[in-house]
Design a protein around this motif. Structure first.
Motif, PDB file in Angstrom:
ATOM      1  N   GLY A  62      40.307  46.089  44.589  1.00 48.82           N
ATOM      2  CA  GLY A  62      41.689  45.919  45.021  1.00 48.82           C
ATOM      3  C   GLY A  62      42.573  45.214  44.019  1.00 48.82           C
ATOM      4  N   MET A  63      41.991  44.691  42.957  1.00 54.74           N
ATOM      5  CA  MET A  63      42.756  43.964  41.952  1.00 54.74           C
ATOM      6  C   MET A  63      43.673  44.922  41.181  1.00 54.74           C
ATOM      7  SD  MET A  63      41.159  41.761  38.808  1.00 54.74           S
ATOM      8  CE  MET A  63      42.172  40.872  37.638  1.00 54.74           C
ATOM      9  N   GLN A  64      44.887  44.444  40.825  1.00 52.59           N
ATOM     10  CA  GLN A  64      45.814  45.265  40.060  1.00 52.59           C
ATOM     11  C   GLN A  64      46.209  44.566  38.761  1.00 52.59           C
ATOM     12  OE1 GLN A  64      48.863  46.044  43.260  1.00 52.59           O
ATOM     13  NE2 GLN A  64      48.602  48.157  42.556  1.00 52.59           N
ATOM     14  N   ILE A  65      46.433  45.379  37.715  1.00 52.55           N
ATOM     15  CA  ILE A  65      46.856  44.873  36.412  1.00 52.55           C
ATOM     16  C   ILE A  65      48.130  45.596  36.008  1.00 52.55           C
ATOM     17  CG2 ILE A  65      46.254  44.609  33.974  1.00 52.55           C
ATOM     18  CD1 ILE A  65      43.296  44.708  34.830  1.00 52.55           C
ATOM     19  N   ALA A  66      49.154  44.834  35.612  1.00 52.07           N
ATOM     20  CA  ALA A  66      50.421  45.413  35.160  1.00 52.07           C
ATOM     21  C   ALA A  66      50.733  44.926  33.757  1.00 52.07           C
ATOM     22  CB  ALA A  66      51.549  45.037  36.115  1.00 52.07           C
ATOM     23  N   VAL A  67      51.324  45.793  32.951  1.00 51.16           N
ATOM     24  CA  VAL A  67      51.714  45.449  31.582  1.00 51.16           C
ATOM     25  C   VAL A  67      53.187  45.788  31.416  1.00 51.16           C
ATOM     26  CG1 VAL A  67      51.346  45.845  29.119  1.00 51.16           C
ATOM     27  CG2 VAL A  67      49.397  45.903  30.694  1.00 51.16           C
ATOM     28  N   GLY A  68      53.991  44.772  31.011  1.00 54.43           N
ATOM     29  CA  GLY A  68      55.415  44.991  30.795  1.00 54.43           C
ATOM     30  C   GLY A  68      55.857  44.430  29.462  1.00 54.43           C
ATOM     31  N   GLY A  69      57.155  44.457  29.204  1.00 57.81           N
ATOM     32  CA  GLY A  69      57.694  43.881  27.977  1.00 57.81           C
ATOM     33  C   GLY A  69      57.806  44.866  26.839  1.00 57.81           C
ATOM     34  N   CYS A  70      58.013  44.333  25.644  1.00 57.71           N
ATOM     35  CA  CYS A  70      58.330  45.156  24.474  1.00 57.71           C
ATOM     36  C   CYS A  70      57.191  46.083  24.059  1.00 57.71           C
ATOM     37  CB  CYS A  70      58.724  44.255  23.300  1.00 57.71           C
ATOM     38  SG  CYS A  70      60.358  43.484  23.479  1.00 57.71           S
ATOM     39  N   LEU A  71      55.955  45.588  24.115  1.00 55.93           N
ATOM     40  CA  LEU A  71      54.833  46.437  23.720  1.00 55.93           C
ATOM     41  C   LEU A  71      54.672  47.600  24.691  1.00 55.93           C
ATOM     42  CD1 LEU A  71      52.746  46.517  21.458  1.00 55.93           C
ATOM     43  CD2 LEU A  71      51.145  45.352  22.970  1.00 55.93           C
ATOM     44  N   ALA A  72      54.930  47.351  25.972  1.00 60.06           N
ATOM     45  CA  ALA A  72      54.875  48.425  26.961  1.00 60.06           C
ATOM     46  C   ALA A  72      55.976  49.445  26.692  1.00 60.06           C
ATOM     47  CB  ALA A  72      55.018  47.843  28.366  1.00 60.06           C
ATOM     48  N   GLN A  73      57.165  48.968  26.335  1.00 59.88           N
ATOM     49  CA  GLN A  73      58.263  49.865  26.009  1.00 59.88           C
ATOM     50  C   GLN A  73      57.902  50.740  24.814  1.00 59.88           C
ATOM     51  OE1 GLN A  73      61.178  49.653  27.859  1.00 59.88           O
ATOM     52  NE2 GLN A  73      62.288  51.277  26.807  1.00 59.88           N
ATOM     53  N   LYS A  74      57.181  50.164  23.857  1.00 55.89           N
ATOM     54  CA  LYS A  74      56.816  50.877  22.626  1.00 55.89           C
ATOM     55  C   LYS A  74      55.642  51.835  22.842  1.00 55.89           C
ATOM     56  CE  LYS A  74      54.465  48.699  19.338  1.00 55.89           C
ATOM     57  NZ  LYS A  74      53.291  49.539  18.971  1.00 55.89           N
ATOM     58  N   ASP A  75      54.580  51.357  23.495  1.00 50.82           N
ATOM     59  CA  ASP A  75      53.336  52.139  23.568  1.00 50.82           C
ATOM     60  C   ASP A  75      53.287  53.114  24.736  1.00 50.82           C
ATOM     61  OD1 ASP A  75      52.504  50.895  21.313  1.00 50.82           O
ATOM     62  OD2 ASP A  75      50.833  49.812  22.208  1.00 50.82           O
ATOM     63  N   ARG A  76      53.949  52.818  25.825  1.00 49.65           N
ATOM     64  CA  ARG A  76      54.047  53.701  26.982  1.00 49.65           C
ATOM     65  C   ARG A  76      52.679  54.218  27.426  1.00 49.65           C
ATOM     66  NH1 ARG A  76      59.893  56.233  26.704  1.00 49.65           N
ATOM     67  NH2 ARG A  76      60.873  54.659  25.382  1.00 49.65           N
ATOM     68  N   ASP A  77      52.441  55.524  27.280  1.00 54.44           N
ATOM     69  CA  ASP A  77      51.196  56.119  27.773  1.00 54.44           C
ATOM     70  C   ASP A  77      49.969  55.652  27.004  1.00 54.44           C
ATOM     71  OD1 ASP A  77      52.602  57.558  29.671  1.00 54.44           O
ATOM     72  OD2 ASP A  77      52.944  59.241  28.306  1.00 54.44           O
ATOM     73  N   THR A  78      50.167  55.094  25.808  1.00 54.16           N
ATOM     74  CA  THR A  78      49.022  54.628  25.010  1.00 54.16           C
ATOM     75  C   THR A  78      48.227  53.565  25.760  1.00 54.16           C
ATOM     76  OG1 THR A  78      50.255  55.050  22.980  1.00 54.16           O
ATOM     77  CG2 THR A  78      48.338  53.611  22.800  1.00 54.16           C
ATOM     78  N   ILE A  79      48.914  52.725  26.520  1.00 49.38           N
ATOM     79  CA  ILE A  79      48.234  51.628  27.210  1.00 49.38           C
ATOM     80  C   ILE A  79      47.240  52.158  28.227  1.00 49.38           C
ATOM     81  CG2 ILE A  79      48.575  49.668  28.788  1.00 49.38           C
ATOM     82  CD1 ILE A  79      51.236  49.151  27.338  1.00 49.38           C
ATOM     83  N   THR A  80      47.662  53.109  29.056  1.00 47.54           N
ATOM     84  CA  THR A  80      46.738  53.636  30.067  1.00 47.54           C
ATOM     85  C   THR A  80      45.661  54.519  29.450  1.00 47.54           C
ATOM     86  OG1 THR A  80      48.340  55.408  30.502  1.00 47.54           O
ATOM     87  CG2 THR A  80      48.367  53.496  31.968  1.00 47.54           C
ATOM     88  N   ARG A  81      45.919  55.040  28.247  1.00 51.73           N
ATOM     89  CA  ARG A  81      44.880  55.816  27.575  1.00 51.73           C
ATOM     90  C   ARG A  81      43.806  54.893  27.007  1.00 51.73           C
ATOM     91  NH1 ARG A  81      47.854  58.394  24.300  1.00 51.73           N
ATOM     92  NH2 ARG A  81      47.405  57.329  22.335  1.00 51.73           N
ATOM     93  N   ARG A  82      44.230  53.780  26.423  1.00 45.64           N
ATOM     94  CA  ARG A  82      43.266  52.839  25.851  1.00 45.64           C
ATOM     95  C   ARG A  82      42.646  51.926  26.903  1.00 45.64           C
ATOM     96  NH1 ARG A  82      45.416  49.997  20.430  1.00 45.64           N
ATOM     97  NH2 ARG A  82      43.359  49.030  20.728  1.00 45.64           N
ATOM     98  N   ALA A  83      43.374  51.711  27.989  1.00 47.61           N
ATOM     99  CA  ALA A  83      42.864  50.849  29.067  1.00 47.61           C
ATOM    100  C   ALA A  83      43.171  51.528  30.400  1.00 47.61           C
ATOM    101  CB  ALA A  83      43.510  49.469  28.996  1.00 47.61           C
ATOM    102  N   PRO A  84      42.408  52.538  30.778  1.00 45.03           N
ATOM    103  CA  PRO A  84      42.716  53.327  31.979  1.00 45.03           C
ATOM    104  C   PRO A  84      42.629  52.540  33.282  1.00 45.03           C
ATOM    105  CG  PRO A  84      40.592  53.966  31.024  1.00 45.03           C
ATOM    106  CD  PRO A  84      41.254  53.072  30.036  1.00 45.03           C
ATOM    107  N   TRP A  85      42.151  51.309  33.235  1.00 40.71           N
ATOM    108  CA  TRP A  85      42.085  50.484  34.436  1.00 40.71           C
ATOM    109  C   TRP A  85      43.408  49.746  34.715  1.00 40.71           C
ATOM    110  CZ3 TRP A  85      39.210  50.092  30.026  1.00 40.71           C
ATOM    111  CH2 TRP A  85      39.487  49.016  29.174  1.00 40.71           C
ATOM    112  N   VAL A  86      44.398  49.921  33.833  1.00 40.33           N
ATOM    113  CA  VAL A  86      45.717  49.332  34.068  1.00 40.33           C
ATOM    114  C   VAL A  86      46.443  50.144  35.143  1.00 40.33           C
ATOM    115  CG1 VAL A  86      48.004  48.931  33.058  1.00 40.33           C
ATOM    116  CG2 VAL A  86      45.940  48.306  31.800  1.00 40.33           C
ATOM    117  N   ASP A  87      47.072  49.471  36.101  1.00 36.18           N
ATOM    118  CA  ASP A  87      47.719  50.129  37.235  1.00 36.18           C
ATOM    119  C   ASP A  87      49.197  50.424  37.023  1.00 36.18           C
ATOM    120  OD1 ASP A  87      45.543  49.885  39.529  1.00 36.18           O
ATOM    121  OD2 ASP A  87      45.573  47.974  38.453  1.00 36.18           O
TER     122      ASP A  87
END
Length: 482
Positions: A62-87
Motif C-alpha cells: 500500500g505504500m506510495q512513492i511520488a517524485v516531483g520538482g525539476c528532475l521530474a520535469q526533465k526526465d518525465r517517463d524516464t523515472i518510471t522506466r528506471r524505477a517502475p515502483w514509483v507511483d
C-alpha cells in the motif's frame, strides 16, 4: 525555491488528510521526493534513494512513492522506466495536483505521470506547512528569462512570472500577524521582479514597502542577478531599516571571456563595480556568492581572473561548484571540456583562498555587539557545548552561551563576539540582553501541541529558518540557479 515548494507539498498533503511521518520511511504510507536538476549528483541521489525504497515498498504493497520538482520535469517517463515502483511523477508547474495524482494512482493501480508545460497556479496560492514559525520564504516570482548556457532551470521552470505587489505584501502581513519576524523574498532571478509588469523599479519599491510593515524586523532576498542589480535597489537596501546588510550575488566566473561564453550579460568590471557601490552604501554588509570552476574552455588565465575577483570582493562566504555537464544545455556541447583532474585542482585552490578570506573577514567581527535571532537546528553541537545558535543581521552564524533565563527560537539576544572561525562566530559570554518576541511565542505554541501521529514522509532533509547552506565543501552539492 525547492524548500519553499516542499512546504507547499506538505501543506497540500495535510489539507488532504495526511499527517507527518517519522524521520525514516519505515512507517510512511507516502514518500515524496522534491528534486533539483542543476547538478548531476541530484540524478544519482534520486535513483539511489529510489533503489533503497524498492524492497520497503515490496514489503508494504500500500505504500506510495511520488517524485516531483525539476528532475521530474526533465526526465518525465524516464523515472518510471528506471524505477517502475514509483507511483506518481509530477513537474514544477502542477504541484497542486499531488494529492489528486496519489489518489488516482491508488484507485487505478498504475503510475500517474503528469507534467504540465506551463504554470497552473502560482505556488503561493497553495496551502503551506511552514517549517519555521519565526522565519518564512515569500515567493515574488517564478521562472527565469535568462539563457545562461550552463543552466537548465529556465527550461524546467519556464519564463518569469511575477506576483502582484499587493499579493506579496498581503502574504508578508499575514505572516507577521502569525508571529513571523523575518522573511526572505524569493525568486529564480529575484531582482528582475517587475519585468513581467513593465516596472524596472518594482523590486526596490517592494523592499521599501516591506520596510513599512510593522512587526517585520528582518527582510532578505535571494538570488539576484548582477545584470538587474540597479542603483535604486542598493539605495532601498541602505535606506530601509529592516532590510538586512547582507547580499548574495552570484559571480559564477571572474573571467569576462568565460562570462560571455556563459551568456551572463555582465563582465568583471561591472560585477566589481556593484560590489564597490554596495560597500559604499553599507560598509558592514556581508556579501556571498556562487562560483563555478571548470566551465568549458576555462584556461588557467581565466581561473586566475576568478581568484582576482575573489580577492577584490572579499566575500564573507562562497558556494563553490565544479562544473556539472547538464544534457540539454548549450555548455554540454561546447568544445574544451576541462579534464576532471584539472577542475579538481583549481577547485581546491579556490576553496583554500576563500577559506582564508572568510576567516579573515570573520575575525573583523570580534569585539562587535550584535543582535542574534535565535534559531532552531543551526548548531549541530549545541547540546554537547551547552550553547545556542542563531543569525546576526548580516546572516553570519553565531553560537553563544546559554543565558540564565529561558530563550526560545524566534527570540532575540544581544551578544559580544569573542572568537571567529571561517564559517561561524562565537560569543563565549552569556548574552547581555534577551528580548522575548511574538515569534518565540509562536514557536512555543507550535511545540506545545500534541505529537502528531505518523503517516507521510517528505523526501527532503529537515529544513529550518531560511538561511544559506553551510559553506560548500569539496564536491559540494548545493543548488545554484542564477
Amino acid at each position: 525555491m525547492n524548500v519553499h515548494d516542499s512546504e507547499r507539498m506538505a501543506g497540500l498533503l495535510e489539507q488532504a488528510g495526511y499527517v507527518r511521518a517519522g524521520k525514516d520511511a519505515e512507517t510512511a504510507d507516502v514518500v515524496v521526493f522534491n528534486t533539483c536538476a542543476v547538478r548531476e549528483n541530484a540524478d544519482n541521489r534520486l535513483y539511489g534513494n529510489l533503489g533503497q525504497l524498492a524492497p520497503k515498498k515490496a514489503a508494504r504493497p500500500g505504500m506510495q512513492i511520488a517524485v516531483g520538482g525539476c528532475l521530474a520535469q526533465k526526465d518525465r517517463d524516464t523515472i518510471t522506466r528506471r524505477a517502475p515502483w514509483v507511483d506518481v511523477v509530477f513537474g514544477t508547474h502542477n504541484v497542486g495536483k499531488l494529492p489528486v495524482l496519489l489518489e488516482r494512482a491508488r484507485v487505478q493501480r498504475e503510475a500517474q505521470v503528469e507534467i504540465a508545460e506551463s504554470l497552473e497556479a502560482f505556488p503561493s496560492t497553495l496551502p503551506t506547512r511552514r517549517e519555521s514559525p519565526y522565519a518564512a520564504w515569500v515567493s515574488v516570482s517564478v521562472g527565469c528569462n535568462n539563457t545562461c548556457t550552463f543552466c537548465i532551470v529556465p527550461a524546467l521552470r519556464g519564463k518569469e512570472k511575477d506576483r502582484r505587489p499587493g499579493d506579496v505584501l498581503a502574504e508578508v502581513e499575514a505572516l507577521v500577524a502569525e508571529g513571523v519576524l523575518e522573511i526572505t523574498l524569493l525568486g529564480q532571478n529575484v531582482n528582475a521582479y517587475g519585468s513581467d509588469m513593465g516596472d524596472r523599479q518594482a523590486f526596490s519599491k517592494l523592499l521599501r514597502a516591506c520596510g513599512r510593515i510593522e512587526g517585520l524586523e528582518r527582510v532578505r532576498f535571494t538570488s539576484p542577478h548582477p545584470r538587474d542589480f540597479t542603483d535604486d535597489v542598493i539605495e532601498a537596501m541602505a535606506e530601509t531599516e529592516n532590510v538586512m546588510p547582507q547580499l548574495h550575488m552570484p559571480l559564477q566566473s571572474g573571467s569576462s571571456r568565460v562570462l560571455k561564453a556563459m551568456r551572463r550579460s555582465y563582465r568583471q568590471e561591472r560585477y566589481l563595480g556593484i560590489i564597490e557601490k554596495v560597500r559604499a552604501a553599507m560598509p558592514d554588509a556581508a556579501i556571498s556568492t556562487d562560483i563555478i570552476v571548470g566551465f568549458p574552455g576555462e584556461t588557467e588565465e581565466d581561473f586566475q581572473e576568478t581568484l582576482h575577483v575573489v580577492r577584490e570582493a572579499r566575500f564573507a562566504q562562497a558556494f563553490t561548484f565544479q562544473y556539472s555537464k547538464r544534457p540539454g544545455t548549450p555548455a554540454a556541447e561546447m568544445e574544451g571540456q576541462v579534464p576532471k583532474e584539472v577542475v579538481q585542482e583549481r577547485y581546491e585552490r579556490l576553496v583554500a583562498l576563500q577559506e582564508e578570506i572568510s576567516w579573515s573577514e570573520n575575525k573583523r567581527q570580534v569585539g562587535r555587539t550584535v543582535e542574534v535571532l535565535v534559531a532552531e537546528g543551526e548548531g549541530r553541537k549545541d547540546d554537547a557545548t551547552r550553547r545556542l545558535s542563531g543569525r546576526a543581521p548580516d546572516n553570519r552564524l553565531v553560537h553563544f552561551a546559554r543565558p540564565a533565563e529561558p530563550v526560545r527560537p524566534g527570540d532575540m539576544v544581544t551578544v559580544e563576539i569573542s572568537y571567529a572561525a571561517p564559517h561561524h562566530l562565537l560569543a563565549e559570554a552569556p548574552p547581555s540582553a534577551v528580548r522575548r518576541t511574538r515569534a518565540g511565542e509562536a514557536w512555543e505554541l507550535r511545540n506545545a501541541a500534541p505529537a502528531e501521529p505518523k503517516g507521510v514522509l517528505l523526501g527532503l532533509p529537515t529544513v529550518g529558518a531560511p538561511a544559506p547552506a553551510p559553506a560548500a565543501q569539496p564536491g559540494g552539492g548545493g543548488c545554484s540557479v542564477c
